[in-house]
Design an enzyme around this catalytic site. Structure first.
Site, mmCIF file in Angstrom:
data_model
loop_
_atom_site.group_PDB
_atom_site.id
_atom_site.type_symbol
_atom_site.label_atom_id
_atom_site.label_comp_id
_atom_site.label_asym_id
_atom_site.label_seq_id
_atom_site.Cartn_x
_atom_site.Cartn_y
_atom_site.Cartn_z
ATOM 1 C CB CYS A 24 -15.400 20.215 18.141
ATOM 2 S SG CYS A 24 -14.056 19.157 18.702
ATOM 3 C CB SER A 35 -20.751 2.812 -6.086
ATOM 4 O OG SER A 35 -21.769 2.396 -5.233
ATOM 5 C CG HIS A 92 -25.668 -0.363 -3.015
ATOM 6 N ND1 HIS A 92 -26.569 0.642 -3.257
ATOM 7 C CD2 HIS A 92 -24.475 0.242 -2.829
ATOM 8 C CE1 HIS A 92 -25.941 1.809 -3.223
ATOM 9 N NE2 HIS A 92 -24.666 1.589 -2.971
ATOM 10 C CD GLU A 95 -2.510 1.737 0.351
ATOM 11 O OE1 GLU A 95 -3.336 0.975 -0.169
ATOM 12 O OE2 GLU A 95 -2.316 2.923 -0.038
ATOM 13 N NE ARG A 121 -19.763 7.590 -7.111
ATOM 14 C CZ ARG A 121 -20.093 8.865 -6.953
ATOM 15 N NH1 ARG A 121 -19.367 9.816 -7.500
ATOM 16 N NH2 ARG A 121 -21.163 9.201 -6.249
ATOM 17 C CB CYS A 168 -17.565 15.326 19.489
ATOM 18 S SG CYS A 168 -17.018 17.021 19.506
HETATM 19 C C1 LIG Z 1 -18.322 9.048 -2.780
HETATM 20 C C2 LIG Z 1 -18.382 7.562 -2.882
HETATM 21 C C3 LIG Z 1 -19.472 6.857 -2.360
HETATM 22 C C4 LIG Z 1 -19.526 5.460 -2.444
HETATM 23 N N1 LIG Z 1 -20.568 4.800 -1.855
HETATM 24 C C5 LIG Z 1 -20.599 3.445 -1.865
HETATM 25 C C6 LIG Z 1 -21.640 2.742 -1.190
HETATM 26 O O1 LIG Z 1 -22.495 3.339 -0.526
HETATM 27 N N2 LIG Z 1 -21.649 1.380 -1.286
HETATM 28 C C7 LIG Z 1 -20.725 0.691 -2.004
HETATM 29 O O2 LIG Z 1 -20.830 -0.531 -2.074
HETATM 30 N N3 LIG Z 1 -19.711 1.325 -2.625
HETATM 31 C C8 LIG Z 1 -19.619 2.680 -2.563
HETATM 32 N N4 LIG Z 1 -18.590 3.357 -3.167
HETATM 33 C C9 LIG Z 1 -17.576 2.606 -3.895
HETATM 34 C C10 LIG Z 1 -16.510 2.060 -2.981
HETATM 35 O O3 LIG Z 1 -16.028 3.066 -2.100
HETATM 36 C C11 LIG Z 1 -15.375 1.507 -3.827
HETATM 37 O O4 LIG Z 1 -15.893 0.664 -4.817
HETATM 38 C C12 LIG Z 1 -14.392 0.691 -2.979
HETATM 39 O O5 LIG Z 1 -13.979 1.437 -1.844
HETATM 40 C C13 LIG Z 1 -13.210 0.327 -3.838
HETATM 41 O O6 LIG Z 1 -12.225 -0.268 -3.049
HETATM 42 P P1 LIG Z 1 -10.808 -0.600 -3.647
HETATM 43 O O7 LIG Z 1 -10.091 -1.369 -2.622
HETATM 44 O O8 LIG Z 1 -10.950 -1.166 -5.015
HETATM 45 O O9 LIG Z 1 -10.137 0.831 -3.905
HETATM 46 P P2 LIG Z 1 -9.401 1.807 -2.892
HETATM 47 O O10 LIG Z 1 -10.072 1.897 -1.590
HETATM 48 O O11 LIG Z 1 -9.195 3.074 -3.651
HETATM 49 O O12 LIG Z 1 -8.003 1.078 -2.653
HETATM 50 C C14 LIG Z 1 -6.968 1.062 -3.582
HETATM 51 C C15 LIG Z 1 -5.675 1.241 -2.832
HETATM 52 O O13 LIG Z 1 -4.585 1.086 -3.724
HETATM 53 C C16 LIG Z 1 -3.553 1.949 -3.301
HETATM 54 N N5 LIG Z 1 -2.640 2.136 -4.427
HETATM 55 C C17 LIG Z 1 -2.914 2.735 -5.602
HETATM 56 N N6 LIG Z 1 -1.835 2.704 -6.404
HETATM 57 C C18 LIG Z 1 -0.861 2.064 -5.736
HETATM 58 C C19 LIG Z 1 0.492 1.726 -6.044
HETATM 59 N N7 LIG Z 1 1.051 2.039 -7.208
HETATM 60 N N8 LIG Z 1 1.223 1.085 -5.099
HETATM 61 C C20 LIG Z 1 0.668 0.763 -3.897
HETATM 62 N N9 LIG Z 1 -0.594 1.071 -3.554
HETATM 63 C C21 LIG Z 1 -1.363 1.702 -4.467
HETATM 64 C C22 LIG Z 1 -4.310 3.207 -2.900
HETATM 65 O O14 LIG Z 1 -3.554 4.051 -2.065
HETATM 66 C C23 LIG Z 1 -5.542 2.634 -2.224
HETATM 67 O O15 LIG Z 1 -5.392 2.519 -0.832
HETATM 68 C C24 LIG Z 1 -18.492 4.753 -3.086
HETATM 69 C C25 LIG Z 1 -17.387 5.442 -3.594
HETATM 70 C C26 LIG Z 1 -17.320 6.832 -3.480
HETATM 71 C C27 LIG Z 1 -16.093 7.544 -3.982
#
Ligand SMILES: Cc1cc2nc3c(=O)[nH]c(=O)nc-3n(C[C@H](O)[C@H](O)[C@H](O)COP(=O)(O)OP(=O)(O)OC[C@H]3O[C@@H](n4cnc5c(N)ncnc54)[C@H](O)[C@@H]3O)c2cc1C
Length: 570
Positions: free
Chosen positions: A525, A427, A134, A116, A400, A492
């Site tokens: 706060c 999402s 969902h 990470e 996203r 809080c």
């Molecule tokens: C505003 C918003 C609302 C949402 N609401 C919902 C919801 O209500 N319900 C739902 O199911 N989903 C929701 N989602 C979608 C959900 O948040 C994402 O689909 C999910 O968090 C994706 O997870 P991930 O692990 O793929 O990505 P991330 O959490 O982005 O993790 C990817 C990780 O890779 C790391 N990384 C990137 N490049 C490198 C590299 N070169 N070397 C090492 N590390 C690296 C990053 O730092 C990051 O920590 C929402 C998203 C947003 C933005």
């Protein structure tokens, strides 16, 4: 539409007259190159290209004329700490998806390394997301898409995850509310469509609706009720997954960025990080917003992420009783590419409103805007008229990771053996995470990874005690064991010093690390009271001067110098 038709369509459209576009097709991947007049055109062309028959991924390298390209801030670490490390599988990205995959892999006799780039886990999309589990991926989504399938499967797996990993999970259900009487007859039609996705749903009439949700205004005429909708804190789930994965042998390398992939004879041989090279034959790319770039590093681009920002409002938890279910507007959406947001009840008792959906060129654009906040307020305040503007305690934004096909891209790379892409997890990625984890392990098995079950695998992890949630007797017991549980440091959220120390013991090294493990600083706060206390405890527990401590790693220092030495010191 064939590629030629797509080309003709762009040429024939006067609004694209100043676009220079080169199109090429490699297998099922369509490449777009050239320059446009605006970011909107980049996104529009990407979406249009996704309609070309037989195309699986769009690599969109179009960029607007004159718009500065994003700068990659790479802080050279200089230390080859991990040089020569060997792993059976390297997972890039400790968001909820990468963490889920690493934890699933920890069931087997394997050397698994989770890499990470940030100083803590869940700091990508998984921190800025809303909280809904969902019931289905949305009416606009093709029920046969991967996103739709994994959403329903993931939802069903959450009870097991929550039970094993001891994170907060509730199923308050969702009411999609219509405000016009004329729309009520359409609810049954919509319900039929929802059932095609495999999601339970019921049509609710006016009277029952007001009984279920007394805070709604009199105009609320009916609703669809989805009983399986749940809520979690996605960062809490991620932290739980990582703790359990590490307890089962996964190596977590924080503050480590993947900057290259060694590929020899068409097969992954190693992962190059800014802290040295790790030898491996399998690389799982769960890098969220950067998953397209990690695939490029391996010389195997298959999709492009176009960042879609979502702004949200956080409502004071003192107004929790104002809403009993998750709420969503039962209206036609302006944007077909989002589920439209809603009012979510968080597991901690407060409400989140939003998110918006705005296409932005930069992946790190998490700025909140007056317009975004107003849009959220206008859209949702009519559902809960008792909520006042002064009940909003903060706003934040997440981005996203959408692909142009608008579906998850989970597949072994066509070009490079051993690389498995887990991209485009927008999402409902939080919801789908448990199903994605299983799917990826299955892909790895089919790609030749040998999986032997680990007898010592322990699926359970225990959460740290939350003082605020305990009864008086339990509180007394805890204080008698450790007096630091008797000192409230965040007023809080009623967080005690004992909880902060436990968070640090479990891996927090920054203010945000403590905040997302304990909620200290998340209340009304917003850290005004507790920050000095947290810094003092962090400094003491880590043995590091306060000037070196950060909000969220990197250069985000909090203290520039000392003017009140005795206070910070003691
Ligand atoms: C505003 C918003 C609302 C949402 N609401 C919902 C919801 O209500 N319900 C739902 O199911 N989903 C929701 N989602 C979608 C959900 O948040 C994402 O689909 C999910 O968090 C994706 O997870 P991930 O692990 O793929 O990505 P991330 O959490 O982005 O993790 C990817 C990780 O890779 C790391 N990384 C990137 N490049 C490198 C590299 N070169 N070397 C090492 N590390 C690296 C990053 O730092 C990051 O920590 C929402 C998203 C947003 C933005």
């Amino acid at each position: 539409m064939k590629v030629e038709e797509f080309e003709e369509r762009v040429k024939g459209d006067p609004s694209f007259s100043r676009v220079s576009l080169r199109i090429s097709l490699e297998g099922e991947i369509l490449f777009l190159e050239g320059e446009t007049e605006s970011w909107e055109q980049v996104v529009e062309l990407g979406h249009l290209a996704a309609g070309v028959e037989g195309v699986r991924g769009i690599v969109n390298r179009l960029w607007p004329r004159g718009l500065p390209k994003p700068e990659r801030k790479r802080e050279g670490k200089g230390k080859a700490a991990w040089d020569g490390m060997r792993a059976d599988v390297v997972v890039v990205g400790a968001g909820i998806v990468g963490a889920g995959i690493a934890r699933e892999l920890s069931r087997y006799e394997l050397e698994v390394v989770l890499v990470e780039k940030e100083e803590d886990v869940a700091w990508g999309q998984s921190k800025g997301g809303a909280s809904w589990i969902h019931g289905f991926a949305g009416l606009d989504v093709d029920p046969t898409s991967l996103k739709a399938k994994l959403c329903v499967e993931g939802n069903a797996l959450y009870d097991e995850w929550a039970e094993e990993l001891d994170f907060s999970f509730k199923r308050p259900g969702l009411l999609a509310v219509v405000m016009e009487e004329e729309l009520v007859p359409l609810l049954e039609v919509a319900a039929e469509r929802v059932r095609e996705h495999g999601c339970p749903v019921r049509v609710i009439g006016r009277e029952e609706l007001h009984r279920m949700e007394p805070g709604l205004p009199p105009e609320a005429a009916g609703a669809l009720f989805f009983p399986t909708y749940g809520v979690v804190a996605p960062y809490e789930v991620t932290i739980a997954l990582v703790e359990n994965a590490v307890a089962n042998g996964v190596k977590l390398l924080l503050g480590t960025e993947v900057i290259g992939v060694r590929v020899e004879e068409g097969r992954v041989k190693g992962v190059i990080t800014d802290r040295g090279e790790i030898f491996t034959s399998f690389l799982v790319n769960a890098a969220g917003l950067y998953s397209d770039e990690v695939a490029e590093l391996a010389g195997a681009p298959e999709f492009t992420i176009h960042p879609r920002k979502g702004e949200m409002l956080l409502i004071d938890w003192k107004r929790a009783g104002a809403c009993l279910h998750n709420l969503a507007p039962g209206e036609l959406k302006e944007d077909p590419y989002t589920k439209g947001g809603g009012i979510s009840l968080t597991v901690d008792g407060n409400m989140l409103w939003g998110p918006t959906a705005q296409e932005v060129p930069y992946k790190e654009d998490t700025e909140t805007t007056k317009e975004g906040m107003e849009r959220v307020w206008r859209k949702f305040s009519k559902y809960l008229p008792s909520i006042k503007r002064t009940d909003v305690i903060t706003a934040f934004a997440g981005v996203r990771a959408a692909t142009y096909t608008e579906d998850f891209h989970i597949a072994p790379s066509r070009k490079v053996k051993g690389l498995v892409n887990v991209g485009g997890i927008q999402s409902p990625g939080i919801t789908a995470a448990p199903a994605i984890a299983r799917m990826v392990v299955d892909i790895l098995r089919k790609e030749g990874l040998e999986l032997r079950e680990k007898v010592s695998f322990n699926p359970r992890r225990r959460a740290a005690p939350r003082f605020r949630e305990l009864g008086d007797r339990e509180r007394e017991q805890l204080i008698s064991l450790d007096r630091r549980y008797g000192r409230v440091v965040c007023r809080c959220e009623h967080v005690t010093e004992g909880e902060v120390v436990e968070a640090i013991r479990r891996g927090a090294t920054t203010l945000d690390g403590i905040k997302f493990r304990t909620r200290a600083g998340m209340g009304r706060c917003q850290g005004g009271f507790c920050t000095p206390h947290l810094l003092r405890i962090l400094s003491r527990e880590l043995g590091r001067p306060v000037e070196e401590l950060t909000k969220k790693g990197g250069k985000s220092r909090v203290v520039m110098g000392r003017i009140k030495e005795p206070f910070l010191g003691g």
